[in-house]
Design an enzyme around this catalytic site. Structure first.
Site: not given
Ligand code: GLY
Length: 345
Positions: A110, A132, A174, A216, A226, A230, A234, A237, A241, A253
């Site tokens: 956990r 993430k 990025e 960031k 998010e 946040r 994207n 993206h 994607h 990517h």
């Molecule tokens: N890669 C985008 C984020 O970390 O929200």
């Protein structure tokens, strides 16, 4: 050594530092000596002697290894080596290693501690920061995972000396994204110092990586899960994607995100959300670094089902991020897929 704090407003006790420097790989691994290492095979081959005597699982990385099978293997490694609840996993590698390792750490007993040691530009400026974690499942990217913040992030820019040019550019997309979304000054600097950036000059690397991590960290501080700001990360993206999927992951990517940012902004211009100047300036920087701005869809069914499977899509439609002006991001929700189909013709 530079240090950037990632403060989590809602869970201050889980805040952590990003440590950024050159030439401290050995010291970094020693700091984590009591841990269980998950190492990217390419990194392992290069630094094999540093891993001697450390419990290490070597991961052959490709987008396919970000899978349930690899996830189970990492859990087995932790179990078989006697990792307990107070154990710590150290992920040494690029985004695949970090995302997979983070998800294993989030799930094992956990949740155990983990440390990110990103070794690619892409993972240094993006995936290693912010918690993430996840894997790809049933042909969708990152659709099984968890938010699980690392205990620390150790970034050694020396890893970038051995990165191939394509992988370096993969991360630069990025980097450009942060400028387009949050700082016109940073964006312009990327154009002015283009040669030094491409030559990977040590001072420029430290400057761009720490700026991206700082931006960031600000975003994650405000919105860890998010729900709001946040979403801006994207940018590029949603289309990106779909490009990656439609190309069978032949388009990496960062390259997909580069074309995705340009095309999302061009779509935004057509819909009246973006200025022409923003589209042109973005195009200028992408050209300067040699990125493709266009993408020819191979299979419309694959492309548009990947778009609809986007995690940010809901009943009302898609959410797309734009940079209406350079240095300022914005997102629009409820965009009907039909509009995007018309855009791609
Ligand atoms: N890669 C985008 C984020 O970390 O929200």
């Amino acid at each position: 050594m530079r240090r950037i704090r990632v403060e989590l407003e809602k869970r201050i006790d889980e805040s952590y530092d990003i440590h950024l420097s050159a030439d401290f790989i050995e010291e970094m691994l020693t700091r984590c000596d009591d841990g269980f290492f998950l190492a990217d095979s390419a990194v392992y081959a290069f630094y094999e002697e540093l891993f001697q005597g450390r419990k290490t699982f070597v991961l052959e990385t490709s987008e396919k290894s970000k899978s349930m099978e690899s996830f189970i293997k990492v859990l087995e490694f932790l179990h078989d080596n006697g990792c307990r609840r107070d154990g710590k996993l150290i992920a040494v590698g690029g985004g695949i290693t970090g995302d997979l390792g983070g998800f294993a750490a989030a799930s094992y007993m956990r949740g155990i501690d983990y440390v990110q040691v990103p070794t690619t530009l892409l993972s240094m400026v993006d995936s290693s920061v912010g918690g993430k974690t996840g894997i790809n499942f049933l042909s969708s990217k990152n659709n099984v995972g968890a938010f699980h913040q690392p205990q620390a992030v150790y970034i050694d820019t020396d890893f970038l000396r051995t990165l191939d040019d394509e992988e370096y550019l993969n991360g630069l997309a990025e980097v450009i994204k942060y400028g387009a979304l949050f700082s016109a000054v940073f964006f312009d600097m990327l154009l002015e110092k283009r040669d030094a950036v491409l030559e990977r000059k040590a001072d420029v690397l430290l400057e761009i990586i720490s700026e991206c991590c700082r931006m960031k960290a600000e975003v994650v501080k405000e919105d860890e899960k998010e729900q709001g700001v946040r979403k801006l990360l994207n940018f590029g993206h949603t289309f990106g994607h779909a490009i990656e999927t439609d190309s069978g992951f032949a388009v990496k990517h960062g390259f997909a995100v580069a074309a995705g940012m340009y095309l999302e902004n061009l779509f935004g211009l057509r819909q009246g959300y973006c200025s022409e100047e923003s589209v042109n300036r973005l195009g200028e920087v992408l050209d300067a670094y040699g990125f493709e701005k266009e993408y020819k869809i191979k299979d419309t069914d694959v492309f548009f089902s990947a778009l609809s499977a986007d995690k940010k899509a809901d009943k009302k439609g898609l959410t797309i991020v734009f940079a209406p002006e350079i240095g300022k991001g914005e997102w629009i929700s409820g965009i009907k897929p039909g509009l995007i189909k018309d855009f791609f013709g």
